[in-house]
Write a protein that holds these residues in place. Structure first.
Motif, short mmCIF file in Angstrom:
data_model
loop_
_atom_site.label_atom_id
_atom_site.label_comp_id
_atom_site.label_asym_id
_atom_site.label_seq_id
_atom_site.Cartn_x
_atom_site.Cartn_y
_atom_site.Cartn_z
N ASP A 122 0.92 -1.40 -0.09
CA ASP A 122 0.07 0.16 -0.07
C ASP A 122 0.63 1.36 -0.26
N ALA A 123 1.97 1.25 0.61
CA ALA A 123 2.83 2.46 0.82
C ALA A 123 3.55 2.58 -0.35
N LEU A 124 3.82 1.61 -1.20
CA LEU A 124 4.35 1.59 -2.41
C LEU A 124 3.54 2.11 -3.48
N ALA A 125 2.31 1.84 -3.28
CA ALA A 125 1.36 2.31 -4.25
C ALA A 125 1.18 3.83 -4.16
N ARG A 126 1.28 4.06 -2.93
CA ARG A 126 1.02 5.68 -2.42
C ARG A 126 2.02 6.45 -3.22
N LEU A 127 3.36 6.08 -2.88
CA LEU A 127 4.27 6.53 -3.28
C LEU A 127 4.31 6.68 -5.13
N GLU A 128 4.17 5.49 -5.50
CA GLU A 128 3.84 5.46 -7.06
C GLU A 128 2.73 6.41 -7.64
N GLY A 129 1.76 6.61 -6.58
CA GLY A 129 0.58 7.59 -7.16
C GLY A 129 1.27 8.86 -7.11
N ALA A 130 2.07 9.33 -6.12
CA ALA A 130 2.59 10.62 -5.84
C ALA A 130 3.67 10.84 -6.93
N GLY A 131 3.98 10.02 -7.87
CA GLY A 131 5.06 10.18 -8.83
C GLY A 131 6.46 10.29 -8.05
N LEU A 132 6.49 9.38 -7.13
CA LEU A 132 7.68 9.47 -6.38
C LEU A 132 8.67 8.32 -6.50
N LEU A 133 8.34 7.48 -7.36
CA LEU A 133 9.16 6.18 -7.68
C LEU A 133 9.55 5.97 -8.91
N TYR A 134 10.81 5.46 -9.01
CA TYR A 134 11.33 5.08 -10.64
C TYR A 134 12.00 3.83 -10.27
N PRO A 135 12.37 3.13 -11.27
CA PRO A 135 12.87 1.97 -11.51
C PRO A 135 14.22 2.07 -11.61
N CYS A 136 15.28 1.31 -10.89
CA CYS A 136 16.65 1.36 -11.03
C CYS A 136 17.30 0.08 -11.44
N TRP A 137 18.08 0.14 -12.52
CA TRP A 137 18.66 -1.17 -13.03
C TRP A 137 19.95 -1.35 -12.70
N CYS A 138 20.74 -0.28 -12.12
CA CYS A 138 21.98 -0.15 -11.73
C CYS A 138 22.55 -1.28 -10.77
N THR A 139 23.55 -1.76 -11.41
CA THR A 139 24.16 -2.84 -10.50
C THR A 139 25.09 -2.09 -9.46
N ARG A 140 25.54 -2.94 -8.33
CA ARG A 140 26.22 -2.41 -6.93
C ARG A 140 27.51 -1.74 -7.67
N ALA A 141 28.19 -2.50 -8.70
CA ALA A 141 29.68 -2.00 -9.20
C ALA A 141 29.25 -0.45 -9.92
N GLU A 142 28.07 -0.49 -10.62
CA GLU A 142 27.84 0.55 -11.43
C GLU A 142 27.57 1.85 -10.35
N ILE A 143 27.00 1.62 -9.27
CA ILE A 143 26.67 2.68 -8.42
C ILE A 143 27.85 3.11 -7.56
N VAL A 171 9.54 2.47 8.61
CA VAL A 171 8.64 3.73 8.74
C VAL A 171 7.00 3.54 8.52
N VAL A 172 6.79 2.42 7.66
CA VAL A 172 5.49 2.04 7.61
C VAL A 172 4.91 1.50 8.80
N ASP A 173 5.72 0.52 9.49
CA ASP A 173 5.53 -0.10 10.81
C ASP A 173 5.32 0.94 12.09
N ASP A 174 6.51 1.62 12.26
CA ASP A 174 6.35 2.84 13.33
C ASP A 174 5.14 3.75 13.12
#
Ligand code: GLU
Length: 303
Positions: free
Chosen positions: A84-105, A187-190
């Motif tokens: 539900d929290a993810l859906a809420r963030l998604e709805g607010a335009g606050l999420l994006y997918p990331c394909w970076c590997t650890r090494a790239e980061i 955060v969701v649980d607290d």
């Protein structure tokens, strides 16, 4: 907000004396303020979490005299809340997918990026062109989900550390294997559990700006914080098995019962005299959250 508190262990091993001292302090902060105290099992790491560790951890908390309100909550049983929290963030335009590997980061994070602290995610996948994104989607490797936090600086006051602030990078809220990230779950649980004051080890101080940012974006009340010192080994490293008799069972084998361990922990933060064994109730009576000033992180005296 009522200063309800919690202790949130990960059931990946036996609690050591440092974990037990953090739990004792979290319990004291809550009980001395007449607030509820909750225990939440943070078992999202399916590979390392074990029911037998959980059982042992709860038994050890009870053995040193801590009690808690209501049933113990397990994060593995709360997937719906996190979704539900993810859906809420998604709805607010606050999420994006990331394909970076650890090494790239690691490589990208080495270069300076404006205001971002070292090691912060520099936003690579936020700036992909349509074609680059399509290529990654077509390759089939599942992405992690990051928040779009825009390097906002978030300030807060910690009871023990005073005024703090930090820049919030685009941190991960769902890993690419589908696992919910610690920062989102906590955060969701607290929020859902009504935790008003987060008392935990000061190794998590730097996570707090991210968590406060997330709480705000999710419309959750922002808890107060008290980050307490860690117990270290004589070598200055975080307490671990190799430092010797560091669990309740280890101490029992040396003839030190749980009341003596509680006394040792209380003494190490100035709440008991040497040789004295105050009961849990006596500790609550003498604990004043507004004046408590523990020494910094360090070894337990006489261990
Ligand atoms: N589960 C975390 C740990 O065991 C603690 C999380 C928290 O207190 O926010 O380190």
């Amino acid at each position: 907000m009522r200063p309800d508190g919690r202790f949130a262990p990960s059931p990946t091993g036996v609690l050591h004396l440092g974990n037990l001292r953090t739990a004792l302090l979290a319990w004291l902060f809550a009980r001395a303020q007449g607030a509820r105290f909750l225990v939440r099992v943070e078992d999202l790491d399916r590979g390392r979490s074990r029911p037998e560790h959980e059982a042992r951890q709860l038994a050890d908390l009870a053995a040193i005299g801590l009690d808690w309100d209501g049933d113990v909550v397990r994060q593995s049983e709360r997937a719906g809340l996190y979704d539900d929290a993810l859906a809420r963030l998604e709805g607010a335009g606050l999420l994006y997918p990331c394909w970076c590997t650890r090494a790239e980061i690691r490589e990208a994070a080495g270069a300076p990026h404006g205001d971002l602290p070292e090691g912060a995610y520099p936003g690579t996948c936020l700036r992909l062109t349509g074609a680059e994104r399509a290529a990654r989607e077509a390759a089939g490797r599942p992405p992690a989900l990051r928040v779009r936090a825009g390097s906002e600086r978030v300030a807060f006051r910690d009871r023990l550390h005073g005024d703090q602030d930090g820049v919030v990078d685009d941190f991960v809220v769902r890993r690419n294997d589908g696992a919910i990230a610690y920062n989102l779950a906590v955060v969701v649980d607290d929020g859902a559990q009504g935790v008003g004051e987060v008392v935990r080890g000061d190794d998590l101080l730097s996570s707090t700006p991210r968590q406060l940012w997330l709480a705000r974006e999710l419309g959750l009340a922002q808890p107060a914080h008290a980050h307490v010192p860690l117990v270290l080994g004589e070598d200055g490293a975080r307490l671990a098995k190799r430092h010797g008799a560091v669990t309740l069972a280890d101490r029992a084998a040396l003839g030190e019962d749980p009341a003596a361990v509680r006394a040792r922990l209380a003494h190490s933060v100035g709440l008991a005299d040497e040789g004295e064994q105050p009961s849990p109730e006596e500790l609550v009576a003498r604990f004043d959250p507004s004046t408590f000033r523990p020494p910094g992180s360090g070894p337990l005296p006489g261990l």
